[in-house]
Enzyme design. Structure first.
Site, PDB file in Angstrom:
ATOM      1  N   THR A  81      -4.302  -5.115   1.398  1.00 42.77           N
ATOM      2  CA  THR A  81      -4.029  -4.186   0.822  1.00 42.77           C
ATOM      3  C   THR A  81      -4.058  -3.341   1.748  1.00 42.77           C
ATOM      4  O   THR A  81      -3.711  -2.576   2.981  1.00 42.77           O
ATOM      5  CB  THR A  81      -2.736  -3.123  -0.145  1.00 42.77           C
ATOM      6  OG1 THR A  81      -4.160  -2.990  -1.070  1.00 42.77           O
ATOM      7  CG2 THR A  81      -1.891  -3.832  -0.998  1.00 42.77           C
ATOM      8  N   LYS A 101       0.650  -1.197  -0.270  1.00 49.99           N
ATOM      9  CA  LYS A 101       0.121   0.141   0.214  1.00 49.99           C
ATOM     10  C   LYS A 101       0.968   0.996  -0.236  1.00 49.99           C
ATOM     11  O   LYS A 101       1.470   1.328   0.513  1.00 49.99           O
ATOM     12  CB  LYS A 101      -0.669   0.069   1.261  1.00 49.99           C
ATOM     13  CG  LYS A 101      -2.078   1.459   1.150  1.00 49.99           C
ATOM     14  CD  LYS A 101      -3.569   0.229   0.245  1.00 49.99           C
ATOM     15  CE  LYS A 101      -4.675   0.368   0.605  1.00 49.99           C
ATOM     16  NZ  LYS A 101      -6.007   0.017  -0.266  1.00 49.99           N
ATOM     17  N   HIS A 117      18.568  27.289 -13.949  1.00 52.63           N
ATOM     18  CA  HIS A 117      19.135  27.808 -14.653  1.00 52.63           C
ATOM     19  C   HIS A 117      18.237  29.577 -14.269  1.00 52.63           C
ATOM     20  O   HIS A 117      17.493  29.146 -14.237  1.00 52.63           O
ATOM     21  CB  HIS A 117      19.712  27.448 -15.933  1.00 52.63           C
ATOM     22  CG  HIS A 117      20.359  26.618 -16.000  1.00 52.63           C
ATOM     23  ND1 HIS A 117      21.510  26.850 -15.710  1.00 52.63           N
ATOM     24  CD2 HIS A 117      19.934  25.360 -16.963  1.00 52.63           C
ATOM     25  CE1 HIS A 117      21.981  25.171 -16.687  1.00 52.63           C
ATOM     26  NE2 HIS A 117      21.220  24.648 -16.607  1.00 52.63           N
TER      27      HIS A 117
END
Length: 304
Positions: A68, A23, A264
């Site tokens: 799960t 899970k 940048h």
């Protein structure tokens, strides 16, 4: 119609490399109440289990599967009964629970990420129950344990954004027919730090303090002394200097991986408007960006 059940039987020419299920992103806010003084830990936890059999994959036999949803509930219950002293300790608790409770679980892997709440404070006085979200670096950990061994713990920092406006340059690089980048002695240096390290042992380690120490060392080496800074000839050099400083100051860690994107900022050309822009107004550019990575570890001789 294709006969899926008959066509996809065990194939003697194939073998499993690795399996796992679990899970992800199980979220918990744990509140520790000591009278009117409250402390909190909010975490997002992901759990992966590997079972001794592969019959769920080979035959669709689910008799060994821990659902799960049960994994999610277990995380919640462990938070209640064990608390969350540190995310590393919580990860170890989860691994140990599944390995000790189910004989057919042969591997448990847990990822825990802490949401960065900080207690409100004013004039040195800390609030007893109010907090502010301060995203100045996210604390995460990875804990993996096999049935036959101790837990292996990695901790790390991610999403730590830092910038300095000078004391950085980039010169002496290869130039060919496709090179348009000019050499520069002075530039902005901005990055978003990802840093992960492994503990060589887990006993009596103050994980919270160690994480704070390494975060401070990252900032120390990136910024340099407060009154003058420290020159960086390349992102690579800064990355390595952070690793050297961290492993020299923190004996509990065995190795360190760092990833530093070079974010940048370019000087905006205002010449068509009759203006000279002396690196005062810059354009942040999200993409593309350079990415510098490196992993170092202690030599075996240094551990003897």
């Amino acid at each position: 119609m294709a006969d899926y059940h008959n066509n996809y039987k065990k194939n003697d020419e194939l073998e499993f490399v690795r399996t796992g299920y679990g899970k992800d992103m199980v979220k918990v806010l744990h509140i520790q109440r000591d009278g009117k003084y409250h402390s909190i830990k909010e975490v997002a936890t992901s759990v992966q289990l590997t079972l001794s059999s592969k019959k769920d994959y080979l035959h669709g036999d689910n008799s060994d599967i821990i659902p799960t949803d049960t994994i999610k509930n277990t995380v919640h219950v462990l938070a209640k009964f064990k608390g969350i002293k540190s995310i590393e300790a919580f990860g170890v608790n989860i691994c140990e629970y599944f390995l000790s409770s189910f004989n057919h679980v042969i591997r448990a892997q847990v990822y825990v990420e802490e949401i960065p709440w900080k207690r409100l404070e004013k004039n040195g006085v800390k609030h007893v129950h109010a907090f502010i979200h301060t995203p100045t670096g996210t604390h995460f950990c990875e804990v993996e344990q096999l049935r036959s061994g101790p837990p292996v713990i990695h901790s790390g920092i991610k999403d730590l954004k830092v910038l300095k406006t000078t004391q950085s340059g980039f010169e002496g690089f290869i130039k060919d027919q496709f090179t348009t980048l000019p050499e520069v002695k002075d530039r902005c240096f901005a990055t978003q730090v990802y840093c992960k390290w492994r503990y060589h042992q887990c006993r009596d380690v103050d994980f919270e303090a160690t994480w704070g120490t390494i975060r401070d060392l990252v900032l120390e080496k990136f910024a340099g002394p407060y009154d003058k800074g420290e020159y960086s000839p390349s992102v690579q050099k800064t990355l390595y200097d952070i690793q050297v400083l961290s492993l020299s100051r923190v004996p509990e860690i065995e190795d360190m991986e760092i990833s530093l994107p070079n974010i940048h900022y370019f000087n905006i050309d205002m010449s068509k408007m009759g203006l000279i822009n002396k690196e005062e107004v810059l354009l942040p550019l999200d993409n593309p960006y350079g990415k510098i990575t490196g992993t170092v570890k202690r030599k075996l001789s240094s551990r003897l």
